[in-house]
Design a protein around this motif. Structure first.
Motif, PDB file in Angstrom:
ATOM      1  N   ASP A 260       0.852  -1.194   0.000  1.00  0.00           N
ATOM      2  CA  ASP A 260       0.000   0.000   0.000  1.00  0.00           C
ATOM      3  C   ASP A 260       0.881   1.234   0.000  1.00  0.00           C
ATOM      4  O   ASP A 260       1.983   1.236   0.581  1.00  0.00           O
ATOM      5  N   PHE A 261       0.408   2.291  -0.670  1.00  0.00           N
ATOM      6  CA  PHE A 261       1.087   3.581  -0.701  1.00  0.00           C
ATOM      7  C   PHE A 261       0.332   4.560   0.180  1.00  0.00           C
ATOM      8  O   PHE A 261      -0.911   4.558   0.205  1.00  0.00           O
ATOM      9  N   SER A 262       1.057   5.403   0.883  1.00  0.00           N
ATOM     10  CA  SER A 262       0.402   6.427   1.696  1.00  0.00           C
ATOM     11  C   SER A 262      -0.105   7.543   0.789  1.00  0.00           C
ATOM     12  O   SER A 262       0.471   7.825  -0.269  1.00  0.00           O
ATOM     13  N   ALA A 263      -1.200   8.175   1.219  1.00  0.00           N
ATOM     14  CA  ALA A 263      -1.830   9.210   0.396  1.00  0.00           C
ATOM     15  C   ALA A 263      -1.038  10.510   0.374  1.00  0.00           C
ATOM     16  O   ALA A 263      -1.380  11.420  -0.392  1.00  0.00           O
ATOM     17  N   ASP A 264       0.009  10.644   1.204  1.00  0.00           N
ATOM     18  CA  ASP A 264       0.893  11.803   1.101  1.00  0.00           C
ATOM     19  C   ASP A 264       2.091  11.504   0.205  1.00  0.00           C
ATOM     20  O   ASP A 264       3.002  12.343   0.088  1.00  0.00           O
ATOM     21  N   TYR A 265       2.110  10.300  -0.391  1.00  0.00           N
ATOM     22  CA  TYR A 265       3.102   9.884  -1.378  1.00  0.00           C
ATOM     23  C   TYR A 265       4.523   9.854  -0.804  1.00  0.00           C
ATOM     24  O   TYR A 265       5.504  10.057  -1.533  1.00  0.00           O
ATOM     25  N   ARG A 266       4.620   9.562   0.482  1.00  0.00           N
ATOM     26  CA  ARG A 266       5.937   9.492   1.117  1.00  0.00           C
ATOM     27  C   ARG A 266       6.362   8.073   1.468  1.00  0.00           C
ATOM     28  O   ARG A 266       7.552   7.786   1.499  1.00  0.00           O
ATOM     29  N   LEU A 267       5.373   7.208   1.733  1.00  0.00           N
ATOM     30  CA  LEU A 267       5.692   5.891   2.277  1.00  0.00           C
ATOM     31  C   LEU A 267       5.052   4.780   1.452  1.00  0.00           C
ATOM     32  O   LEU A 267       4.032   4.979   0.797  1.00  0.00           O
ATOM     33  N   VAL A 268       5.665   3.611   1.521  1.00  0.00           N
ATOM     34  CA  VAL A 268       5.087   2.389   0.982  1.00  0.00           C
ATOM     35  C   VAL A 268       5.300   1.299   2.028  1.00  0.00           C
ATOM     36  O   VAL A 268       6.363   1.203   2.645  1.00  0.00           O
ATOM     37  N   ALA A 269       4.255   0.506   2.271  1.00  0.00           N
ATOM     38  CA  ALA A 269       4.315  -0.567   3.266  1.00  0.00           C
ATOM     39  C   ALA A 269       4.053  -1.896   2.585  1.00  0.00           C
ATOM     40  O   ALA A 269       3.215  -1.990   1.683  1.00  0.00           O
ATOM     41  N   ALA A 270       4.766  -2.912   3.018  1.00  0.00           N
ATOM     42  CA  ALA A 270       4.592  -4.265   2.487  1.00  0.00           C
ATOM     43  C   ALA A 270       4.377  -5.227   3.633  1.00  0.00           C
ATOM     44  O   ALA A 270       5.070  -5.162   4.657  1.00  0.00           O
ATOM     45  N   GLY A 271       3.396  -6.123   3.470  1.00  0.00           N
ATOM     46  CA  GLY A 271       3.175  -7.190   4.432  1.00  0.00           C
ATOM     47  C   GLY A 271       3.840  -8.469   3.945  1.00  0.00           C
ATOM     48  O   GLY A 271       3.861  -8.745   2.742  1.00  0.00           O
ATOM     49  N   PHE A 272       4.359  -9.249   4.863  1.00  0.00           N
ATOM     50  CA  PHE A 272       5.113 -10.446   4.513  1.00  0.00           C
ATOM     51  C   PHE A 272       4.472 -11.677   5.142  1.00  0.00           C
ATOM     52  O   PHE A 272       3.816 -11.587   6.192  1.00  0.00           O
ATOM     53  N   ASP A 273       4.718 -12.829   4.485  1.00  0.00           N
ATOM     54  CA  ASP A 273       4.224 -14.074   5.067  1.00  0.00           C
ATOM     55  C   ASP A 273       5.087 -14.542   6.231  1.00  0.00           C
ATOM     56  O   ASP A 273       4.802 -15.561   6.855  1.00  0.00           O
ATOM     57  N   LEU A 274       6.140 -13.769   6.543  1.00  0.00           N
ATOM     58  CA  LEU A 274       6.994 -14.059   7.698  1.00  0.00           C
ATOM     59  C   LEU A 274       6.550 -13.288   8.935  1.00  0.00           C
ATOM     60  O   LEU A 274       7.336 -13.081   9.865  1.00  0.00           O
ATOM     61  N   HIS A 275       5.308 -12.811   8.923  1.00  0.00           N
ATOM     62  CA  HIS A 275       4.619 -12.252  10.091  1.00  0.00           C
ATOM     63  C   HIS A 275       4.999 -10.806  10.399  1.00  0.00           C
ATOM     64  O   HIS A 275       4.637 -10.313  11.474  1.00  0.00           O
ATOM     65  N   TYR A 276       5.679 -10.098   9.526  1.00  0.00           N
ATOM     66  CA  TYR A 276       6.038  -8.716   9.852  1.00  0.00           C
ATOM     67  C   TYR A 276       5.684  -7.793   8.694  1.00  0.00           C
ATOM     68  O   TYR A 276       5.311  -8.224   7.600  1.00  0.00           O
ATOM     69  N   ILE A 277       5.812  -6.481   8.955  1.00  0.00           N
ATOM     70  CA  ILE A 277       5.546  -5.422   7.979  1.00  0.00           C
ATOM     71  C   ILE A 277       6.805  -4.580   7.859  1.00  0.00           C
ATOM     72  O   ILE A 277       7.480  -4.319   8.871  1.00  0.00           O
ATOM     73  N   ARG A 278       7.115  -4.153   6.661  1.00  0.00           N
ATOM     74  CA  ARG A 278       8.225  -3.224   6.483  1.00  0.00           C
ATOM     75  C   ARG A 278       7.724  -1.985   5.752  1.00  0.00           C
ATOM     76  O   ARG A 278       6.992  -2.087   4.765  1.00  0.00           O
ATOM     77  N   VAL A 279       8.140  -0.816   6.261  1.00  0.00           N
ATOM     78  CA  VAL A 279       7.740   0.479   5.704  1.00  0.00           C
ATOM     79  C   VAL A 279       8.978   1.176   5.153  1.00  0.00           C
ATOM     80  O   VAL A 279       9.996   1.270   5.847  1.00  0.00           O
ATOM     81  N   TRP A 280       8.896   1.652   3.895  1.00  0.00           N
ATOM     82  CA  TRP A 280       9.979   2.385   3.256  1.00  0.00           C
ATOM     83  C   TRP A 280       9.529   3.808   2.934  1.00  0.00           C
ATOM     84  O   TRP A 280       8.337   4.061   2.765  1.00  0.00           O
TER      85      TRP A 280
END
Length: 684
Positions: free
Chosen positions: A346-366
């Motif tokens: 998912d992309f944030s609506a302020d166009y600054r961040l992108v988040a990814a969910g993983f099947d390894l039980h965690y989330i990473r935000v860039w």
């Protein structure tokens, strides 16, 4: 020893027993030479009668006029299912198995999941226990036919009564609801439409067909199949109250003084007043028809001001002009070295961040631009330098979806409109709310009795919606740990959810191939849409609130007109595997889709997809191919592959297609200025 009937009759005639002779001749008229009864009707032939009747019916349909075949073919599936269930219920196990295996191949493309569930049925007890069998056995199957096709059917059944027509009549009378429509009453049954449908074979059901017998687009299944009772919808946009409106107007006036509009460009105040007039003229739900909304804060006012600036300065898309599609720009973010572990983006609506969910039980935000996330805390004893990504740990199962809270880009130093929260859902049956300032989980929401497949924020924040394995969707608010509304009605998992732009309605899509629309305030269903041949994989409502787009795993996008509850059109072009994301342009004239075939495709909403006849056939996706709106394929350097691509029908409303290099597209998003962000993972 059985006496020869002929000799007995001769003896009776010789002795003058005329009455006895006449009675014996009558009784022996339907017997063979050995005295066994001769079967003169198919329905008297035991368990094989359904197979004989189905062969007769199918052969007649295939020999019929081409314009009637698409309608009449829709009768084959319900006749097949109910005949099979009758065979099982009448204790014909061998005949039922033979019947099922003989004809199932006809319906594999359209009813694969139902066939898989029905194939295990062998005894009458199974009919009462099997979930799919219970649905069919307890409901009538609705089919709509043109009057000419219906009269054609009646004539056939009467003419072939002895050969199997009586068996078909019994099934149709007891198990089907056949609705007849005049050709001029419905556009889809006009002569031109019938001829066009006959030219291209369809492998999908009509939107008003199936179980349960419901009205087209109506969720009210208690009404008669022929009625058209629909709940009136209020689809207009909801405006702010007078006090908040004055605050927004004041900020816009100040912005116009600081940054005057360019020559020929309207001021922000003028644009805002035009928007208010337009919204006030629409059919808007009242305050009692909306969920309670917290009083607007300074952040809400600042977001509306920023939205007005972006809306005025956006790149305008006005559908096709002269057959040439608009130049939509797509920025693709590709994730490498993921080992196929990313499940969602998912992309944030302020166009600054992108988040990814993983099947390894965690989330990473860039951060999208690679800049460091200065607010990310670092563990003691480690380098405290900020990094461009941060990992969120807390779920105990695969993360199935992530959703950023509503936000807008900010031009001031305070950044009050930036994105502050992220929602995530998981196989651990929970939903978590994460703070993007402290990078920690602040709330855990529990209530679902199974994995949570999807989560989506409401248009104004505060409320969010979830869909789960437990066949329910639930409405939540961020300030309460318990759910507020329970939406129950789907027969299978609720896989995808989304809000209507005015916050008064929500939509749910399921692997039961149905899409439902619900009223938020009381949880009542107001629309039900059927017509997909596959499981629902994406939902998106247009910004103007009038059209819903739904996609399935067979590569089809369907547009629904919400007010009358009608199917507008089908759009095809994606390969199989699923369309995983849909997004609308600000004007609601263009849709962009992305999916498992590794392409981002742009679609024209307003152009009828039958404008140029049937769709053209091209190769399915593939790296190194650029496809334009005329479905012509041109090679691009780097294209290769000796394996012949699978052919896919592309409808004429596809404007363009952007293939990736082996990267399934997980997310596409239109910005408020009509630019497209897309994200996927490279899978070598």
């Amino acid at each position: 020893m059985i006496a020869n009937p002929t000799k007995v009759l001769e003896y009776l005639s010789k002795k003058g027993y005329n009455r006895t002779e006449a009675m014996l001749r009558m009784e022996s008229a339907n017997q063979d030479v050995d005295g066994r009864p001769i079967q003169t009707r198919v329905e008297e032939s035991g368990g094989v009668k359904y197979g004989k009747a189905f062969d007769l019916f199918r052969n007649w349909i295939e020999e019929n006029l081409e314009i009637y075949k698409p309608d009449l073919r829709r009768l084959l599936w319900p006749v097949f299912v109910y005949s099979f269930l009758e065979l099982v219920s009448e204790w014909y196990p061998r005949e039922s198995k033979t019947y099922f295996n003989r004809y199932r191949g006809i319906f594999d493309n359209e009813h694969e999941n139902d066939l898989r569930a029905l194939q295990a049925i062998a005894l009458p007890e199974h009919v009462l226990e099997n979930e799919i069998a219970k649905i069919y056995h307890s409901q009538r199957y609705r089919v709509t036919l043109s009057q000419t096709a219906f009269y054609n059917l009646i004539g056939f059944l009467e003419h072939k009564e002895r050969e199997g027509g009586a068996v078909l009549v019994s099934v149709i009378q007891t198990r089907l609801t056949v609705v007849t429509v005049e050709r001029t009453a419905e556009e889809q049954f006009s002569l031109a439409k019938l001829i066009e449908r006959a030219r291209q074979p369809e492998n999908f059901p009509a939107e008003d067909e199936g179980i349960p017998g419901h009205n087209p687009g109506s969720a009210n299944i208690t009404q008669g199949a022929g009625t058209t009772v629909l709940t009136r919808l209020k689809l207009g946009q909801v405006t702010f109250d007078h006090e908040a409106r004055q605050d927004i107007l004041g900020d816009l006036q100040e912005e116009d003084k600081t940054n005057p509009p360019a020559p020929g460009q309207s001021s922000l105040v003028e644009a805002f007043e035009q928007r208010i007039k337009r919204e006030e003229s629409e059919d808007v739900p009242g305050r009692t028809e909306l969920p309670p909304r917290p009083p607007p804060l300074a952040r809400d006012v600042a977001m509306e001001v920023q939205k007005m600036k972006e809306n005025r300065d956006r790149f305008r898309i006005s559908s096709r002009t002269g057959g040439v599609g608009p130049g939509v720009s797509v920025t693709m973010f590709t994730f490498h070295n993921t080992n196929d572990s990313i499940t969602c983006l998912d992309f944030s609506a302020d166009y600054r961040l992108v988040a990814a969910g993983f099947d390894l039980h965690y989330i990473r935000v860039w951060s999208l631009d690679g800049s460091p996330l200065a607010d990310a805390p670092q563990p003691d004893g480690q380098d405290s330098r900020p990094t461009a990504s941060h990992r969120l740990v807390g779920h105990s199962g695969p993360v199935y979806n992530v959703s950023f809270a509503p936000a807008t880009p900010s031009s001031d130093k305070q950044d009050i409109t930036k994105c502050k929260y992220l929602l995530s859902c998981s196989a651990d049956k929970s939903v978590r709310l994460w703070s993007l300032e402290s990078w920690a989980c602040v709330v855990i929401y529990k209530g679902h009795d199974g994995p949570v497949w999807d989560v989506s924020w409401g248009p104004h924040g505060h409320y969010f919606l979830t869909g789960s394995f437990d066949r329910t969707a639930r409405l939540w608010s961020t300030d309460r740990v318990d759910y507020l509304r329970l939406f129950v009605g789907h027969d299978r998992d609720v896989d995808h959810v989304c809000f209507h732009p005015n916050n008064a309605y929500v939509f749910t899509g399921s692997c039961d191939k149905m899409v439902r629309m619900w009223l938020v305030t009381n949880g009542y269903p107001v629309r039900m849409f059927t017509g997909h041949a596959g499981n629902i994989t994406a939902l998106a409502c247009s910004p103007d609130g009038k059209i819903l787009a739904s996609a399935d795993d067979s590569g089809t996008i369907i547009l629904w007109d919400l007010a009358p509850g009608k199917l507008l059109k089908r759009m095809r072009g994606h390969g199989k595997g699923g369309i995983w994301s849909l997004t609308w342009s600000v004007e609601s004239t263009v849709i962009v889709s992305g999916g498992a075939d590794g392409t981002v495709r742009v679609w024209d909403v307003q152009l009828p997809n039958d404008a140029s006849g049937q769709g053209k056939v091209i190769g399915e996706g593939g790296a190194g191919q650029k496809m334009d709106g005329t479905a012509q394929v041109s090679n691009v350097p780097g294209a290769g592959g000796k394996k012949k691509a699978k052919e896919v029908v592309v409808t004429s409303d596809q404007i363009s297609a952007f293939p990736t290099k082996k990267s399934p597209v997980y997310k596409v998003m239109f910005t408020q200025q009509n630019l497209v962000l897309a994200g996927g993972a490279y899978l070598p």
